[in-house]
Design an enzyme around this catalytic site. Structure first.
Site, PDB file in Angstrom:
ATOM      1  N   HIS A 144       0.825  -1.208   0.000  1.00 37.28           N
ATOM      2  CA  HIS A 144       0.000   0.000   0.000  1.00 37.28           C
ATOM      3  C   HIS A 144       0.863   1.263   0.000  1.00 37.28           C
ATOM      4  O   HIS A 144       0.632   2.183  -0.796  1.00 37.28           O
ATOM      5  CB  HIS A 144      -0.929   0.003   1.215  1.00 37.28           C
ATOM      6  CG  HIS A 144      -1.681   1.285   1.410  1.00 37.28           C
ATOM      7  ND1 HIS A 144      -2.680   1.695   0.544  1.00 37.28           N
ATOM      8  CD2 HIS A 144      -1.578   2.267   2.348  1.00 37.28           C
ATOM      9  CE1 HIS A 144      -3.154   2.869   0.955  1.00 37.28           C
ATOM     10  NE2 HIS A 144      -2.509   3.235   2.032  1.00 37.28           N
ATOM     11  N   TYR A 176      -2.665  17.221   3.350  1.00 37.29           N
ATOM     12  CA  TYR A 176      -1.829  16.340   4.175  1.00 37.29           C
ATOM     13  C   TYR A 176      -0.391  16.829   4.357  1.00 37.29           C
ATOM     14  O   TYR A 176       0.334  16.311   5.205  1.00 37.29           O
ATOM     15  CB  TYR A 176      -1.858  14.903   3.651  1.00 37.29           C
ATOM     16  CG  TYR A 176      -0.857  14.552   2.580  1.00 37.29           C
ATOM     17  CD1 TYR A 176      -1.027  14.999   1.282  1.00 37.29           C
ATOM     18  CD2 TYR A 176       0.261  13.766   2.870  1.00 37.29           C
ATOM     19  CE1 TYR A 176      -0.120  14.666   0.295  1.00 37.29           C
ATOM     20  CE2 TYR A 176       1.174  13.434   1.885  1.00 37.29           C
ATOM     21  CZ  TYR A 176       0.983  13.891   0.594  1.00 37.29           C
ATOM     22  OH  TYR A 176       1.893  13.563  -0.374  1.00 37.29           O
TER      23      TYR A 176
END
Ligand code: CA
Length: 405
Positions: free
Chosen positions: A123, A234
């Site tokens: 991931h 972010y």
């Protein structure tokens, strides 16, 4: 005696704990067995346990879990014996078994704090390729630190509770000024989470050797994400509103001991980890995972099949790292794995990866396509382990996305 179908997630080897209610019963403590729930709160009226029975008068499992593994494991062993004994206390009284189909499930624990790791190398590599640099997808710290962030506990919700599409600030492609709007990139994240069962004192780290004693059990965890909001917000401090609007958990907490038969070795960690992250024994678990999307009025389409065994960083390393600076954990805290992606494209744990940032739409049974999730879609995650004739499952966490217009 209670009948347990051969393929049930809730075999006699499992006995997970949860909080349920029925139209006639306010929330109480139960154990899933086959298609039934054994009502421990009702049982405590007939049976004197060797601990304070009031732990079964609570609407969360925290007090029960706080009894410690010696007590909670002994209770599971007693119940395993009683289930197969027609003369046991379980069969001497009416109403101790409730059909799961008649019950509503609630949050199993009062969650004080929630931490989300980022521990799947597949991931982290996929996201790094998409969001950053295809050549250097992993940041330099990734193989040294079980990277994580502190999430939001207040928006952890049980399976069955719908979510609403969140609004947020996004930067449209090619623009220099942000706008605020409903997310256009609503996503799931396939994760597993563990629940803390024992507290350490502030200033006292938990070693990898001790860590399992502090882990009560596990649930499936869907860490909802809004990718367009996340992408704009972010940097530099990490996830915020793109993540904190909801995370859904499965209602049955499977005790760690029930997963013992499914231990496997994890991937080789290279470079070698620092000494406080070293561990002995098998700390990964062979848990089969799947994600289905059910559009409104259509059959479910399974979009991912993954496995918890792929995790690069295991739970004892995560907990040792989390507390190495003296940070204290409390009973009921939830520590989630991070999205669990496998090696091939059908095992990715998010739409971001499955549709490769929207460039490869996935076809549903009704012919419609998904790059990300639509209003009316229901996302269902399942997890189970099977070995020889032993099956231990988590049931599912299923959540519908409601339109908020
Ligand atoms: Ca996550």
């Amino acid at each position: 005696m209670v009948h347990i179908p051969i393929n049930s997630d809730f075999s006699i080897h499992n006995l997970p704990f949860g909080i349920f209610s029925t139209p006639g019963k306010s929330p109480q403590v139960g154990i899933a067995i086959g298609a039934y729930i054994l009502d421990l709160t009702a049982l405590s009226h007939y049976h004197e346990f060797d601990f304070d029975n009031s732990v079964f008068q609570q609407v969360f499992l925290n007090d029960f879990i706080s009894l410690g593994k010696q007590k909670t494991s002994q209770l599971r062993k007693d119940i395993q014996n009683w289930i197969v004994d027609k003369n046991s206390v379980l069969y001497q009284h009416e109403g101790l078994f409730v059909a799961q189909s008649d019950a509503k499930m609630h949050l199993p624990v009062r969650v004080g704090d929630y931490t989300d790791f980022y521990s799947s190398i597949e991931h982290a590599t996929n996201v790094g390729k998409m969001f950053r640099d295809p050549e250097n997808a992993l940041l330099p710290n990734w193989k040294h630190i079980p990277v994580g962030y502190h999430g939001r506990a207040s928006s952890i919700i049980p399976s069955g509770e719908p979510i609403f599409r969140p609004k947020g600030q996004v930067l449209p492609n090619g623009e220099s000024q942000p706008i605020h709007q409903l997310t256009e990139r609503l996503d799931f994240e396939l994760e597993m989470a563990f629940i803390i069962g024992k507290e350490n004192k502030l200033g006292h780290p938990i070693s990898t050797k001790e860590a399992e004693d502090y882990i009560f059990g596990m649930v499936i965890f869907n860490d909802w994400s809004a990718r367009d909001i996340q992408k704009w917000e972010y940097v530099p401090l990490g996830p915020f509103l793109g993540k904190n609007f909801a995370s859904s958990i499965s209602p049955w907490v499977v005790p760690l001991e029930a997963l013992d038969p499914f231990r496997v070795n994890g991937p080789i960690q290279d470079p070698a980890v620092l000494s406080y992250l070293k561990y002995d024994g098998m700390k990964n678990y062979d848990l089969k995972l799947e994600v289905g999307i059910t559009p409104e009025n259509t059959d479910e389409m399974v979009v991912s099949r993954s496995n918890f065994k792929y995790m690069y960083w295991n739970m004892v390393q995560q907990l040792a790292h989390h507390t190495m600076n003296g940070c204290n954990v409390r009973v009921g805290d939830v520590l989630a794995s991070g999205t669990i992606s496998g090696k091939n494209e059908s095992s990715y744990g998010s739409m971001l990866e499955l549709s490769w940032a929207g460039t490869k739409p996935i076809k549903m049974h009704d012919g419609s396509e998904r790059k990300f999730l639509h209003d009316g879609d229901t996302v269902t995650m399942r997890a189970f382990a099977e070995r020889d004739s032993i099956r231990v499952g988590f049931g599912e966490v299923s959540t519908k996305i409601q339109s908020n217009q």
